[in-house]
Design a protein around this motif. Sequence first.
Motif, PDB file in Angstrom:
ATOM      1  N   UNK A  92      40.569  42.189  32.048  1.00 52.21           N
ATOM      2  CA  UNK A  92      40.971  41.553  33.294  1.00 52.21           C
ATOM      3  C   UNK A  92      41.465  42.563  34.323  1.00 52.21           C
ATOM      4  N   UNK A  93      42.057  43.669  33.872  1.00 53.36           N
ATOM      5  CA  UNK A  93      42.447  44.712  34.812  1.00 53.36           C
ATOM      6  C   UNK A  93      41.221  45.378  35.427  1.00 53.36           C
ATOM      7  N   UNK A  94      40.166  45.564  34.629  1.00 53.00           N
ATOM      8  CA  UNK A  94      38.955  46.231  35.104  1.00 53.00           C
ATOM      9  C   UNK A  94      38.015  45.294  35.847  1.00 53.00           C
ATOM     10  N   UNK A  95      38.309  44.004  35.818  1.00 49.95           N
ATOM     11  CA  UNK A  95      37.451  43.050  36.498  1.00 49.95           C
ATOM     12  C   UNK A  95      36.166  42.748  35.765  1.00 49.95           C
ATOM     13  N   UNK A  96      36.133  43.044  34.460  1.00 49.31           N
ATOM     14  CA  UNK A  96      34.931  42.761  33.683  1.00 49.31           C
ATOM     15  C   UNK A  96      34.643  41.266  33.669  1.00 49.31           C
ATOM     16  N   UNK A  97      35.699  40.474  33.698  1.00 45.72           N
ATOM     17  CA  UNK A  97      35.509  39.029  33.705  1.00 45.72           C
ATOM     18  C   UNK A  97      34.827  38.554  34.983  1.00 45.72           C
ATOM     19  N   UNK A  98      34.992  39.302  36.081  1.00 53.84           N
ATOM     20  CA  UNK A  98      34.368  38.924  37.341  1.00 53.84           C
ATOM     21  C   UNK A  98      32.850  39.003  37.226  1.00 53.84           C
ATOM     22  N   UNK A  99      32.360  40.090  36.637  1.00 53.02           N
ATOM     23  CA  UNK A  99      30.923  40.242  36.422  1.00 53.02           C
ATOM     24  C   UNK A  99      30.417  39.174  35.469  1.00 53.02           C
ATOM     25  N   UNK A 100      31.198  38.928  34.451  1.00 51.79           N
ATOM     26  CA  UNK A 100      30.833  37.936  33.454  1.00 51.79           C
ATOM     27  C   UNK A 100      30.722  36.540  34.078  1.00 51.79           C
ATOM     28  N   UNK A 101      31.585  36.269  35.050  1.00 53.47           N
ATOM     29  CA  UNK A 101      31.652  34.933  35.642  1.00 53.47           C
ATOM     30  C   UNK A 101      30.466  34.616  36.540  1.00 53.47           C
TER      31      UNK A 101
END
Length: 367
Positions: A245-254
């Motif tokens: 979540x700090x790296x924003x990996x979830x953003x790409x995943x979303x």
Amino acid sequence: MDSSLYKETTVSRGLVYRYFSSPARDSDKPTLLFLHGFPSSSQDWNPRSLPDMLGYGGTAKPMEPERMPSLMCKDIVDILDAEKVDSVIVVGHDWGATTTSRLADLYPDSDRFVAFAFLAVGYYPIRCENDYEAACIHVLCGEFNSPQTKAVLGYELIGYWTFFAEADAPGIIERNLDSFFTLAYAKDPALWATDFAPLGAFKQWILNGRTTPVADFITAEDLETFKKTIRDNGIAAPLNWYKVYMAGIDVEDAKAISAESGVVKKPTFLGTAEQDRVCLAPVQVESMKKFCPNHVIRRYDAGHWVPIECQDQVNADLLEWIKGLLSNERCPTLKFAPSVSTTVSNVILDWMAPTSVFYIRRLQLTS
């Protein structure tokens, strides 16, 4: 717990999941799927079980952050397939509530996931920006950014994420387990506002070797079990949640989730933790009102660990909610008798991607 009832299965991406399985007497009855968060195990659902949690014991321990949310949801589907479980009611706490949110988003039209319950942490909306400061806004449903949060509350709400995502965090925590666990399960919930959440505070607490009395619902045996789990297996893999979540990996995943899926139309339940200084109850309520129109809310005068602290009342309220789902049209995919007995059998799934274990409880329904 009978060790002969433990199983292992390999999900489609090659991870081996170890889980406890005790099938219901009637396989047609609905199943409850429990997802816990950091740094817990299924001890959260005590006294029912205490298996190895994700990243611990006999489970796999992925060390690198990855596109976790959707992958873990697919892992859950794979395990449900292996267990031949056709439908579940999902109950999530802490990061487990975030995974519960993604299941609701990724499978909005699936009959397999029929309802969703959230404890302490409500529905967690999809993030669209790779920005840590925006995460603070996101946690508060867009009301405050990090400086404004500090101005209003007196502290940064999720400043501890920075520490948990640092490369030296596992070693610092593992060398100071008394400091770590006594603050995580502190008797005084106000300490989370002064020494847990603010930027740098948790790290300084641990480096100074500080301790505090733990909550009454945590026994000495519980505390030793928590510490032994970390001594034996480390904490690096569970900390990957924060790196993602700090790296924003979830953003790409979303990006795989449609905008329409951001509103959960299926029945939902929220159990608030009114004394939680991080997962603020008013924020969780507003999130449910905004994104989960078909919701029921129950409030508990408890800190973050509400499934343990208010175990009996939470169980009773969840049971009442489930009975309501079974007896009316709020959940049309469940067509069972309205009377639910308290006799249950369990399936506990120790899932391998970094953080949460999940535990399935099959309800026995009687007419």
